[in-house]
Every structure is written in C-alpha cells, then in structure tokens.
Design a protein around this motif. Sequence first.
Motif, PDB file in Angstrom:
ATOM      1  N   PHE A 144       0.851  -1.190   0.000  1.00  0.00           N
ATOM      2  CA  PHE A 144       0.000   0.000   0.000  1.00  0.00           C
ATOM      3  C   PHE A 144       0.888   1.243   0.000  1.00  0.00           C
ATOM      4  O   PHE A 144       2.022   1.198   0.472  1.00  0.00           O
ATOM      5  N   GLY A 145       0.360   2.353  -0.510  1.00  0.00           N
ATOM      6  CA  GLY A 145       1.179   3.557  -0.681  1.00  0.00           C
ATOM      7  C   GLY A 145       1.354   4.359   0.600  1.00  0.00           C
ATOM      8  O   GLY A 145       0.850   4.010   1.666  1.00  0.00           O
ATOM      9  N   ASN A 146       2.096   5.454   0.463  1.00  0.00           N
ATOM     10  CA  ASN A 146       2.363   6.354   1.590  1.00  0.00           C
ATOM     11  C   ASN A 146       1.327   7.464   1.598  1.00  0.00           C
ATOM     12  O   ASN A 146       1.095   8.111   0.585  1.00  0.00           O
ATOM     13  N   CYS A 147       0.748   7.714   2.765  1.00  0.00           N
ATOM     14  CA  CYS A 147      -0.292   8.746   2.895  1.00  0.00           C
ATOM     15  C   CYS A 147       0.296  10.130   2.632  1.00  0.00           C
ATOM     16  O   CYS A 147       1.346  10.476   3.168  1.00  0.00           O
ATOM     17  N   THR A 148      -0.373  10.925   1.786  1.00  0.00           N
ATOM     18  CA  THR A 148       0.085  12.307   1.604  1.00  0.00           C
ATOM     19  C   THR A 148      -0.978  13.300   2.068  1.00  0.00           C
ATOM     20  O   THR A 148      -1.003  14.450   1.644  1.00  0.00           O
ATOM     21  N   ASN A 149      -1.872  12.841   2.922  1.00  0.00           N
ATOM     22  CA  ASN A 149      -2.856  13.731   3.555  1.00  0.00           C
ATOM     23  C   ASN A 149      -3.736  14.494   2.577  1.00  0.00           C
ATOM     24  O   ASN A 149      -4.017  15.668   2.785  1.00  0.00           O
ATOM     25  N   GLY A 161       3.686  29.287  -6.990  1.00  0.00           N
ATOM     26  CA  GLY A 161       3.840  27.822  -6.897  1.00  0.00           C
ATOM     27  C   GLY A 161       4.206  27.429  -5.478  1.00  0.00           C
ATOM     28  O   GLY A 161       3.645  26.485  -4.916  1.00  0.00           O
ATOM     29  N   LEU A 162       5.104  28.187  -4.887  1.00  0.00           N
ATOM     30  CA  LEU A 162       5.526  27.940  -3.502  1.00  0.00           C
ATOM     31  C   LEU A 162       4.336  28.118  -2.551  1.00  0.00           C
ATOM     32  O   LEU A 162       4.127  27.314  -1.632  1.00  0.00           O
ATOM     33  N   THR A 163       3.540  29.162  -2.798  1.00  0.00           N
ATOM     34  CA  THR A 163       2.374  29.431  -1.946  1.00  0.00           C
ATOM     35  C   THR A 163       1.434  28.231  -1.928  1.00  0.00           C
ATOM     36  O   THR A 163       1.018  27.763  -0.867  1.00  0.00           O
ATOM     37  N   ILE A 164       1.107  27.740  -3.136  1.00  0.00           N
ATOM     38  CA  ILE A 164       0.150  26.635  -3.223  1.00  0.00           C
ATOM     39  C   ILE A 164       0.750  25.375  -2.587  1.00  0.00           C
ATOM     40  O   ILE A 164       0.055  24.626  -1.897  1.00  0.00           O
ATOM     41  N   HIS A 165       2.054  25.177  -2.784  1.00  0.00           N
ATOM     42  CA  HIS A 165       2.753  24.048  -2.160  1.00  0.00           C
ATOM     43  C   HIS A 165       2.599  24.115  -0.635  1.00  0.00           C
ATOM     44  O   HIS A 165       2.333  23.120   0.021  1.00  0.00           O
ATOM     45  N   LEU A 166       2.764  25.321  -0.101  1.00  0.00           N
ATOM     46  CA  LEU A 166       2.705  25.496   1.354  1.00  0.00           C
ATOM     47  C   LEU A 166       1.294  25.370   1.913  1.00  0.00           C
ATOM     48  O   LEU A 166       1.116  24.958   3.060  1.00  0.00           O
ATOM     49  N   THR A 167       0.262  25.729   1.118  1.00  0.00           N
ATOM     50  CA  THR A 167      -1.105  25.643   1.643  1.00  0.00           C
ATOM     51  C   THR A 167      -1.415  24.205   2.062  1.00  0.00           C
ATOM     52  O   THR A 167      -2.169  23.981   2.998  1.00  0.00           O
ATOM     53  N   SER A 216       0.027  19.601   6.672  1.00  0.00           N
ATOM     54  CA  SER A 216       0.340  18.202   6.418  1.00  0.00           C
ATOM     55  C   SER A 216       1.547  17.761   7.250  1.00  0.00           C
ATOM     56  O   SER A 216       1.594  16.627   7.733  1.00  0.00           O
ATOM     57  N   ALA A 217       2.515  18.671   7.420  1.00  0.00           N
ATOM     58  CA  ALA A 217       3.713  18.354   8.209  1.00  0.00           C
ATOM     59  C   ALA A 217       3.327  18.036   9.653  1.00  0.00           C
ATOM     60  O   ALA A 217       3.852  17.096  10.253  1.00  0.00           O
ATOM     61  N   ILE A 239      -9.568  19.304  16.115  1.00  0.00           N
ATOM     62  CA  ILE A 239      -9.509  20.758  16.382  1.00  0.00           C
ATOM     63  C   ILE A 239      -8.262  21.356  15.757  1.00  0.00           C
ATOM     64  O   ILE A 239      -8.307  22.339  15.037  1.00  0.00           O
ATOM     65  N   TRP A 240      -7.115  20.716  16.044  1.00  0.00           N
ATOM     66  CA  TRP A 240      -5.846  21.293  15.577  1.00  0.00           C
ATOM     67  C   TRP A 240      -5.665  21.216  14.071  1.00  0.00           C
ATOM     68  O   TRP A 240      -4.953  22.029  13.505  1.00  0.00           O
ATOM     69  N   ARG A 241      -6.307  20.249  13.416  1.00  0.00           N
ATOM     70  CA  ARG A 241      -6.165  20.190  11.959  1.00  0.00           C
ATOM     71  C   ARG A 241      -6.708  21.472  11.334  1.00  0.00           C
ATOM     72  O   ARG A 241      -6.101  22.048  10.439  1.00  0.00           O
ATOM     73  N   LYS A 242      -7.836  21.945  11.851  1.00  0.00           N
ATOM     74  CA  LYS A 242      -8.420  23.190  11.331  1.00  0.00           C
ATOM     75  C   LYS A 242      -7.486  24.367  11.619  1.00  0.00           C
ATOM     76  O   LYS A 242      -7.263  25.226  10.777  1.00  0.00           O
TER      77      LYS A 242
END
Lengths: 251, 226
Positions: free
Chosen positions: A215-220, B172-178, B183-184, B194-197
């Motif tokens: 299975f793949g890696n989650c990228t959220n 491009g960087l902006t959209i990458h960061l959104t 996600s990090a 709660i924290w995801r939002k």
Amino acid sequence: MENNISLTLKVWRQNGPKEKGRFETYKLEKVSTDSSFLEMMDILNEQLINDGNEPVAFDHDCREGICGMCSLYINGRPHGPDDDVTTCQLHMRKFKDGETITIEPWRSAGFPVIKDLIVNRNAFDTIIAAGGYTSVSTGGVPDANAIPIPKVDADEAMDAASCIGCGACVATCKNGSAMLFVSAKVSHLALLPQGKVEAARRAKNMVAKMDELGFGNCTNTGACEVECPKGVSISNIARLNREFLKAKLQD
Amino acid sequence: MSTIFGSSIGRKLLMSLSGLFLVVFLIIHLSINLLLLVPDGGQMFNVAANFMALPLIKYGLQPVLFAGFIVHIIYAAILTAQNNKARGSAKYASGNNTKDVMWASKNMFVLGLTVSAFLVVHLIDYWVPLQITHAAESITIDGVEMHNTYALVNAAFAESWRVILYVIGALGLTIHLTHGFWSAFQTLGLSNNIWRKRWTVIGIAFAWIVGLGFSLIAILQFAFYQ
C-alpha cells in the motif's frame, strides 16, 4: 410515487485475475428509482441470464450497509455519487433517466481483481491479523463505572470502530494508501484501556504489514475521509502517526 | 529506531521535518528580502547578506540547509514513485470525482518542481557569483569590504520577464505550502479534529504571506527602485 428510468451501463468484465479485462455496454429499461444500486445489478444479471449470457460478478452480503462487502467504483467515486453510504444503500433516484453509468472494480496494487467487479481484499484481513486485536479476552461488557473512560475517548473510539473495512479509502486514494483503514483499527483500540496495553506493538506491526503488502504512503489529501461510507476522520491518521512514532522512539 | 526510516510513516517523518526546516529558512529569507525595500541604496540589505556569508553560517549552516533541500527532494521522488506503484497500472476509466479534496494536496510533486526550478536559478544567479567565483562586484560599507549583493538583485529585478517568472515561482511555492504546512503537523501526529483546522488556517495564512511577500518585493523593486 414510483418512477422508472432507463440506463446505459458500462461494466468492467474480466474473466480471471490474469485475464485482460474490457468494458461491456448494457442497456437497462424501466429501472425503479426506488430500487437500490445492487437491486439494479440484480435486474441486469437476470436480463443477462435470460439472454443466455454470464452474469456480472460483484461482491455483496448484508445489503444494509454494515458488512463492508459491497464495493464498486461508480462514475468516478467509490460507492457512487451519494455521500456516507455503501453501494447497497445507494438508490437509483440518485441517477437521471438516460444516464450512462460506468461501473469499475476497486483499483489499487493492493486489491487485485479476481473476476469482473470483485477484488481481493484479503490484504485488510492480513493487516488485522498482524495486530488489530487484544491478545487476551477482556470479558463481557464491564460495569459502567468499573473502568472510567472519558466520554470524548469513548465517542472517538466508537467512531473509529465504525470502519467496516470496505476499502473505499484505498480505492479513492491517489497513492493507494490504506492509512485510513489502519488508523481506524489502531485508534479504536488505542483509545480504550483494554487496547492500550498492546498499543505500541499493534501500531508497529500493523504499519509494517501495511507497507509490506504494497500500500502507498499517505500524503494527507483527505480523499479517503470524503469517500468513507462511515465518515471515519483523518484525525485517526494523525493518531496512528503519533502512536507509531511514539512506539518507535521507545524501542 | 533502526527501521523507522524504512517504514512509510518514517519516510513521511523525514518529509515533514525537512519541510518544516525549510519553512524556517523561508521566514529568514523573507525577513532579509524585506530589507530590499529600505530606501538606503541597499546598504542594510548588503550588511545582512554579508552577515549570511560569515564562515560560521557559510560552512556551518549552509550545508545543513542543502541537506534539508536534498532530503526533501529525494524523499519526494521516492514517495511519489512508491505511491504510483501502489496505485497500480490500471487506471479508472471514469476518472476521480471525489469532491472537497484540495488541489494542492494532489499535486505536491509538480508544485515542488516549480519551486526547485526557482532554486536552480537562484543558485546560478546568486550563490555562484557570491560564494564560489566571487565574480560579483564589491562595495565598502563602514570600512568593511563586501559583495554588492543589492546591485545584483536590483539588476535582476530590472528585467520584467524575470519578475514575472519570479512571481509565478512564488505562487507555486504558496500553493505548495497551503497543503505542506498542516500536512507536516499531521504527519508528526500533532493534530486532531480541532488542531487540523487550526494548522490549516495558520498554514494558508503563512503560505500567502510568504508568496505575496516575495512577489511584492520583486514587483516594488521593478517599479520603484530602478
């Protein structure tokens, strides 16, 4: 008020796991909008059998949305155009008269096609066998006050436990990742005292098995959460990450 | 610990940590670039750039920064290849109609490529003349001789096509960061309903501050500082 619609169905037919598949087009007249999607498939098969053709093979069992057996990728979505339902709970009123419906099996390296619309989901059972249980019997339902469990934890555990293992998360994921399934199975036990004892071992073993099965890696992306018929939240994935990293750091 | 980076979550952890490290770098980079807008003929910017060329930073921190970029890029390639394999060779004929999925989240690799194109141009335009060949002209500020980094940047921003490409790269960087920012934290496990939002809102705000910040500096340089 009964309404009938006519449909054109583009159905994936494949004789066996190693055979090359293809789409077949079928016409279906006068399908009641009150029938379920699987009942519509039954009507199709009846028509095929009466014409002397082989019926379409598809998975189904309880037909009340709780067993996780039915699958089908319908018009670009697992379990079709309705939200938070399994295919057996999808009704033909969600389709228009004269509409063309494309019906495909789950597609992912982890779920190879067995025949027509049936895929092999044994991988999920193998992952469960790697740790998705408690090793000792925890007995019957304990007295409500015997082990105090915060209401929030109990609710979240119950929500995670609602995962029926249908595989829609893998089917829709652009990475073919099983993280929503594994995280639900890890979460519903990790949140409760009976499951906490083996939490570290469970997280490590289930993730290792998931990786091993390809299975793949989650990228959220969160697509799994949208398509999950039970609305299992990706906050469970964060919990799985937390449980796994914690377990690894303790080694 | 031995097998942590061999697991899917371990590889994602490396993406997360290197990504957050690069976020810190972006904050420092943007802060220094803001000095380009101080109307003193580039004096403050030159002093800051000279500070960043100190041996401790040049030989101590810069390799760490390079390592951060390399880990982020290499693991992005590995994860993308593995994920394509896991998706399987058979594609859905009816495509994917799942709604409410952020476009950026499904195109992080492509967005990353726009950012890395940006990175390569940066290395050629600035890093090589300033730190390798030392071909950039010099200036003396308060008795200290240093490269006139400001002149180099100012000259680059005089060309409209460069400014346009720069803004595209920054977007491009902006959209990458959104997607990348929240996600990090999700990968680190520092998230729940709660924290995801919260992380998402903070991430989107941060992404646009960074993207618009870099873009505005370039545009203002082009329009008013020539």
